[in-house]
Scaffold this motif. Structure first.
Motif, mmCIF file in Angstrom:
data_model
loop_
_atom_site.group_PDB
_atom_site.id
_atom_site.type_symbol
_atom_site.label_atom_id
_atom_site.label_comp_id
_atom_site.label_asym_id
_atom_site.label_seq_id
_atom_site.Cartn_x
_atom_site.Cartn_y
_atom_site.Cartn_z
ATOM 1 N N GLY A 52 35.186 43.921 40.118
ATOM 2 C CA GLY A 52 35.394 44.284 38.567
ATOM 3 C C GLY A 52 36.956 44.428 38.315
ATOM 4 N N VAL A 53 37.330 43.909 37.228
ATOM 5 C CA VAL A 53 38.840 43.838 36.826
ATOM 6 C C VAL A 53 39.427 44.985 36.928
ATOM 7 C CG1 VAL A 53 40.258 43.091 34.924
ATOM 8 C CG2 VAL A 53 38.355 41.561 35.488
ATOM 9 N N LEU A 54 38.793 46.013 36.462
ATOM 10 C CA LEU A 54 39.135 47.216 36.437
ATOM 11 C C LEU A 54 39.042 48.408 37.560
ATOM 12 C CD1 LEU A 54 38.295 48.348 32.795
ATOM 13 C CD2 LEU A 54 40.298 47.177 33.408
ATOM 14 N N LYS A 55 38.203 47.739 38.467
ATOM 15 C CA LYS A 55 37.985 48.478 39.842
ATOM 16 C C LYS A 55 39.252 49.127 40.629
ATOM 17 C CE LYS A 55 34.844 48.253 43.679
ATOM 18 N NZ LYS A 55 33.932 47.429 44.795
ATOM 19 N N ASP A 56 39.045 50.004 40.856
ATOM 20 C CA ASP A 56 40.228 50.884 42.041
ATOM 21 C C ASP A 56 41.747 50.842 41.035
ATOM 22 O OD1 ASP A 56 38.549 51.282 43.767
ATOM 23 O OD2 ASP A 56 38.902 49.200 44.554
ATOM 24 N N SER A 57 41.571 50.751 39.762
ATOM 25 C CA SER A 57 42.744 50.697 38.699
ATOM 26 C C SER A 57 43.120 52.181 38.426
ATOM 27 C CB SER A 57 42.786 49.707 37.913
ATOM 28 O OG SER A 57 41.750 50.221 36.729
ATOM 29 N N GLY A 58 42.071 53.099 38.517
ATOM 30 C CA GLY A 58 42.330 54.407 37.907
ATOM 31 C C GLY A 58 41.845 54.520 36.343
ATOM 32 N N ALA A 59 41.195 53.530 35.885
ATOM 33 C CA ALA A 59 40.567 53.175 34.597
ATOM 34 C C ALA A 59 39.397 54.177 34.413
ATOM 35 C CB ALA A 59 40.117 51.830 34.304
ATOM 36 N N GLU A 60 39.385 54.928 33.081
ATOM 37 C CA GLU A 60 38.087 56.014 33.185
ATOM 38 C C GLU A 60 37.121 55.353 31.929
ATOM 39 O OE1 GLU A 60 39.053 60.323 33.050
ATOM 40 O OE2 GLU A 60 41.077 59.423 33.758
#
Length: 278
Positions: A172-180
């Motif tokens: 996923g593009v947002l994986k492990d980025s801290g996105a909620e």
């Protein structure tokens, strides 16, 4: 259990507004589930539910010689309520066709193609638009990394954002980025949460509701743009009306009406009308 209890409470608290009928559920009426916070497809004009989907179903009612009654409830319960067939005959709420939903309800032919959009507060330097290959001003998924993102509960926007954060079967593009991913009962509530205690960075929702909310949210200067993976890949989806499985008469009537309206450009005209662009 929590989802089941929420479903039952929502059923108990539903109220309806008839487009023709005044009774809540006359036996000769077509009962349609919606979520009336998704302009221009359905929204409140005073106490009346109006919008593109309402106008479409009005024509279906005329074709079948039946009244049409809209019930306003949570978007998250529409598919399940229509699937049961005891409290509603159809669902019309800018509903995207998905394989999971097709297991529960029958869908009409698609009548509108949309893409996901991002809404953010003007002046937020974290969001800068780029030009895609087709000339569209876009925000790329990469710009949502680490962001607190509002969505409408159980919509395609939530599916996309959750999927890019979780990335269970893919990177996923947002994986492990801290996105909620923060879900709300409707898109309007999500936009309002940008300026409340949740302090969202942005909201992801379908194109036309995003444009409507960006233009009509009072007291705030908002911008919106299409959400793309790269300069050639949008987050595209198709809307359809769903009916209780086996209700062939209603499904055929809906399809006939939609085919006529699509052929003569009436769907696009209704979109313009309800966006105030006429």
């Amino acid at each position: 259990m929590k989802k089941f209890l929420g479903f039952m409470l929502a059923l108990a608290s539903l109220f309806c507004v008839g487009t023709v009928a005044t009774a809540c559920s006359p036996s000769d009426a077509i009962i349609v589930q919606t979520n009336a916070f998704f302009a221009p497809f359905e929204y409140y004009d005073g106490t009346d539910i109006v919008g593109v989907d309402v106008d479409i179903m009005q024509k279906v009612g005329e074709k079948l010689g039946k009244d049409v009654v809209f019930q306003d409830g949570d978007f998250a319960i529409i598919i399940d309520v229509v699937s049961q067939g005891t409290m509603a005959d159809a669902g019309a709420a800018g509903i995207t066709i998905t394989d999971e939903r097709k297991e529960k309800v029958d869908f009409s032919i698609p009548y509108y193609t949309s893409v996901q959009y991002v809404i953010w507060e003007e002046g937020n330097a974290d969001f800068t638009t780029s030009e895609a290959a087709d000339g569209t001003d876009v925000i790329y998924w990469e710009q949502l990394r680490g962001k607190k993102i509002g969505v409408q509960l159980d919509t395609t926007g939530m599916i996309y954002v959750d999927g890019e954060i979780e990335g269970v079967d893919f990177d996923g593009v947002l994986k492990d980025s801290g996105a909620e991913c923060k879900p709300y009962d409707n898109a309007q509530m999500a936009v309002e949460a940008m300026f409340g205690s949740d302090a969202l960075d942005c909201v992801v929702v379908d194109k036309l509701p995003a444009q409507y909310l960006a233009e009509n949210t009072k007291g705030h200067d908002l911008q919106c743009a299409a959400l793309y993976y790269d300069e050639e890949t949008a987050t595209e989806e198709q809307y359809a009306i769903c009916v209780t499985p086996g209700n062939t008469e209603l499904l055929n009537a809906i399809n006939e009406v939609l085919e006529e309206m699509i052929a003569n450009g009436e769907i696009d005209a209704l979109v313009s009308k309800h966006l105030g662009l006429e």
